[in-house]
Design an enzyme around this catalytic site. Structure first.
Site, PDB file in Angstrom:
ATOM      1  N   ASP A 145      12.826  40.641 -61.137  1.00 11.02           N
ATOM      2  CA  ASP A 145      14.201  40.696 -61.620  1.00 11.02           C
ATOM      3  C   ASP A 145      15.123  40.774 -60.397  1.00 11.02           C
ATOM      4  O   ASP A 145      14.665  40.974 -59.267  1.00 11.02           O
ATOM      5  CB  ASP A 145      14.402  41.882 -62.574  1.00 11.02           C
ATOM      6  CG  ASP A 145      15.617  41.671 -63.473  1.00 11.02           C
ATOM      7  OD1 ASP A 145      16.435  40.784 -63.171  1.00 11.02           O
ATOM      8  OD2 ASP A 145      15.753  42.395 -64.464  1.00 11.02           O
TER       9      ASP A 145
HETATM   10  C1  BGC Z   1      18.770  41.055 -65.397  1.00 12.11           C
HETATM   11  C2  BGC Z   1      17.878  39.930 -65.885  1.00 12.11           C
HETATM   12  C3  BGC Z   1      18.501  38.601 -65.577  1.00 12.11           C
HETATM   13  C4  BGC Z   1      18.774  38.539 -64.095  1.00 12.11           C
HETATM   14  C5  BGC Z   1      19.354  37.219 -63.638  1.00 12.11           C
HETATM   15  C6  BGC Z   1      19.194  40.851 -63.955  1.00 12.11           C
HETATM   16  O1  BGC Z   1      20.123  41.796 -63.538  1.00 12.11           O
HETATM   17  O2  BGC Z   1      18.090  42.281 -65.555  1.00 12.11           O
HETATM   18  O3  BGC Z   1      17.639  40.091 -67.263  1.00 12.11           O
HETATM   19  O4  BGC Z   1      17.678  37.560 -66.008  1.00 12.11           O
HETATM   20  O5  BGC Z   1      19.676  39.568 -63.742  1.00 12.11           O
HETATM   21  O6  BGC Z   1      20.656  37.054 -64.053  1.00 12.11           O
END
Ligand code: BGC
Length: 721
Positions: A251
């Site tokens: 993530d």
């Molecule tokens: C979130 C994810 C997301 C990623 C990319 C993160 O902060 O937890 O769910 O896919 O950002 O935008």
């Protein structure tokens, strides 16, 4: 699995080129993106047009030594151009085919612009509505989450990832991100192996079985180990036990976050830990900041395994053979078909929380629309791209639908302000109206990532507005738009009819009016319990019984109870699991929801009352049936749910567990038989008390509770011998 092309590439790649494939970078400027790709970056967040994406692919294919195309990633969560209802709302539809269709529509829009990889669906089971990200998932139930999650994976990926309308899905966030301490986003998760297996891992297992191309690691720890460094779960369970051959993606900056987690000394340590644990792609770009010596902590076999997974996804997407999209075929705006689907979806996601007959509206001549959402376009929800099609207002949709009615609009209060000065004018305007529609809720920004709340009531003075309207004696209904279960105790008894519309997307306003006037049937069911108070959280229907279950609650007394010796009477009355200042149970339970049509239901029946364990193990199932008749003069939907109660088990079982559901439309007077198969998978659970977890069915008595809501379901017995 690999191909000759991928093997050949791996044999020719330098370590630098390999590491380039193992990271994705956020939304770089165009010039930066081209430069990064020229330097070997394998994946990029790139919310741009088809022409710009083709230009970027051209850099990858024509200006790099090996000509490997890039993966274009983007959070396509509930729509790309046409925004559908938020995932929590989609879960409320209890209609997996609808969820599949919405995902397929989003995938077609996204792929037409060159996007090949989405970070959806979110499969985090959550029993805590304080956590803002409940809006992105499918609620509190394991089975509903697994069914809706796999439907979404199928919708995104289609039959073939190389298809023109397919994108790679990412099941996230692995794992248990939905249970953070205090409901605060990113917080610690400490849970038993029993809950981990039976609750949090299950939907991911289903997504892997459905062929999800990637899985995203979660920000949280699980029992002390940050998921980005959790070898036991990323490699042990996911890749070895489940044979997952796709990509484990980190993530956003989850690898760098290993430093504040306190488990890595520096970036090299963090990268070594994460890739050693089983991560395949880092999100953010941490490996760029290291030299080969620092990255050498990851051994060549692991490095090659990760690169193989990335290249294989590019292969499956058909990118080596067709890296470019047809710019002329790019979908840049909703089509009539995608709008119709989004409108139907928003109506099917709506849940009728209560109704005394005020709904559907009876051809009103004078209507007052009040509340901050009456004239608002904030219906899109927490996860939309800037290029998602805007939504209209309920006011405009109502005027369009009722051209001969006098439709007045006056918001009365702001959504967050503490100012109630507008309320008297609303009451004055309400006089002489046939009906008042109070449109209240939470702005989209109050749910989603990093949007936890400690107070789950309607923000601002919206409850005051509802109570004031209730006081003027004119028929009224409340429309709720929100991204999480709310606490409604401070006004719910004053409201004759309440429609939960969630954040319904581009077509939300029209869909809300469709339901209000009865053009569409509200038949959604709650995917998460609505608590009576935030102090009751976490609350969920599939709880264990405890040794001292309460039958009544909510007795505050100053009397001193003489506990004496705790006999059965004392246990029943006083020493049970409850709050002294709150009634038992939630305000509205999981599975709750009404409709306009009325139904008569037979007692449920089971094809056999007794089945042998060996037969279940060999794949045999029994069928539970219930006859449903539409007794009304309108067509309507019933949603039959089957809950298992395992009466005695070796591990304290949940009091109920959803194992099957079906939503069907019945014409006036029509009778239909709903039938659901109950077999090994539905009756079993994971035992985690031995060295290796085992899925078992334990012989004994089961009750199958069947009905159109959890609280009205009727039991039928099944014995396993
Ligand atoms: C979130 C994810 C997301 C990623 C990319 C993160 O902060 O937890 O769910 O896919 O950002 O935008």
């Amino acid at each position: 699995m690999t191909t000759d092309r991928v093997q050949d590439l791996i044999a020719r790649m330098t370590p630098e080129e390999k590491w380039g494939q193992l990271q994705i970078i956020f939304r770089p400027h165009r010039a930066d993106a081209e430069d990064l790709v020229r330097r070997g970056l394998g994946s990029v967040f790139w919310p741009r047009s088809a022409a710009q994406t083709n230009a970027l692919q051209r850099v990858a294919v024509e200006q790099t030594r090996l000509g490997i195309p890039v993966l274009v990633g983007l959070d396509v969560i509930h729509g790309q151009r046409t925004i559908g209802p938020v995932p929590l709302a989609q879960a409320a539809s209890f209609d997996p085919e609808l969820v599949r269709a919405l995902a397929a529509s989003a995938a077609a829009e996204a792929r037409s612009g060159g996007v090949t990889w989405t970070f959806s669906p979110m499969l985090d089971v959550s029993r805590d509505p304080r956590w803002g990200r409940v809006v992105e998932g499918f609620g509190e139930d394991v089975h509903l989450t697994a069914v809706m999650g796999t439907a979404m994976v199928r919708g995104y990926q289609g039959e073939d990832l190389a298809g023109a309308g397919a994108i790679a899905a990412t099941a996230k966030h692995f794992v248990a991100y939905g249970q953070p301490e205090g409901g605060r986003d990113y917080n610690t998760v400490d849970l038993s192996p029993h809950r981990l297996r039976n609750v949090h891992l299950e939907p991911f297992w289903a997504a892997v079985a459905a062929g999800a191309a990637s899985i995203m690691a979660a920000f949280n720890t699980v029992s002390g180990v940050p998921m980005h460094a959790h070898r036991g779960l990323l490699t042990g369970v996911l890749k070895e036990e489940w044979d997952f051959d796709g990509i484990v993606v980190g993530d956003a900056d989850g690898v760098r976050n290993l430093l504040p987690h306190g488990v890595a000394e520096d970036l090299a340590d963090a990268v070594g830990l994460a890739f050693g644990a089983g991560l395949d792609v880092e999100m953010g770009g941490a490996p760029w900041d290291l030299d080969d010596a620092a990255r050498a902590r990851v051994d060549t076999a692991r490095l090659d395994d990760a690169v193989t997974r990335v290249l294989m996804l590019k292969e499956r997407l058909g990118l080596f053979d067709r890296p470019y999209v047809d710019e002329a075929a790019e979908i840049t705006a909703p089509t009539p078909a995608s709008r119709a689907l989004a409108r139907r979806a928003a109506a099917r996601s709506a849940v009728l929380l209560k109704n005394d007959g005020t709904l559907p509206l009876h051809a009103p001549r004078r209507v007052l629309l009040t509340g901050p959402f009456a004239d608002s376009t904030d219906h899109l929800g927490a996860w939309t791209q800037s290029f998602g099609a805007a939504a209209g207002t309920i006011a405009d949709a109502m005027r369009d639908r009722l051209p001969h009615a006098d439709v007045r609009v006056m918001s009365g209060v702001d959504v967050l302000d503490d100012d109630a000065e507008g309320i008297p004018a609303v009451l004055a305007a309400a006089r002489g109206c046939d009906v008042v529609v109070v449109c209240v809720g939470e702005p989209s920004s109050l749910s989603g990532e990093a949007a936890s709340r400690s107070d789950l009531r309607l923000p601002g003075r919206q409850a005051d507005l509802i109570r004031a309207v209730a006081g003027c004696g004119i028929p009224f209904v409340v429309v709720l738009e929100n991204g999480r279960p709310l606490v409604v105790a401070d006004w719910i008894d004053d409201a004759p009819a309440v429609l939960e519309a969630w954040h319904g997307g581009t077509e939300a306003a029209r869909a809300i009016v469709d339901v209000l006037v009865g053009d569409a049937e509200p038949a959604g069911r709650l995917p998460m319990s609505f608590p009576r108070s935030a102090g009751q959280v976490p609350i969920h229907y599939a709880h264990e019984n405890t040794g001292r279950p309460a039958t009544t609650g909510g007795t505050l007394t100053t009397d001193v109870v003489d506990i004496g010796v705790q006999g059965p009477a004392n246990v029943a009355e006083k020493f049970t699991s409850k709050y002294l200042d709150l009634e038992l149970g939630p305000q509205f339970a999981f599975g709750h929801g009404g409709g306009y049509a009325t139904f008569a239901r037979s007692a449920p029946a089971v094809s056999e009352g007794c089945v042998r364990l060996e037969e279940l193990e060999a794949g045999r199932s029994v069928t539970v049936t219930i006859d449903v008749t539409n007794t009304s003069e309108r067509s309507g939907d019933d949603v039959i749910q089957v809950y298992v109660e395992d009466v005695v088990a070796s591990i304290a079982p949940p009091v109920r567990r959803l194992v099957a559901f079906d939503r069907r439309t019945l014409a006036p007077g029509e009778t239909t038989t709903f039938g659901m198969d109950i077999g090994f998978e539905q009756l079993g659970f994971w035992r985690t008390d031995a060295a290796a977890a085992a899925f078992v069915v334990e012989p004994g008595l089961f009750r199958l509770h069947v009905g159109s809501t959890l609280t009205t379901a009727v039991p039928v017995e099944l014995r396993v011998e």
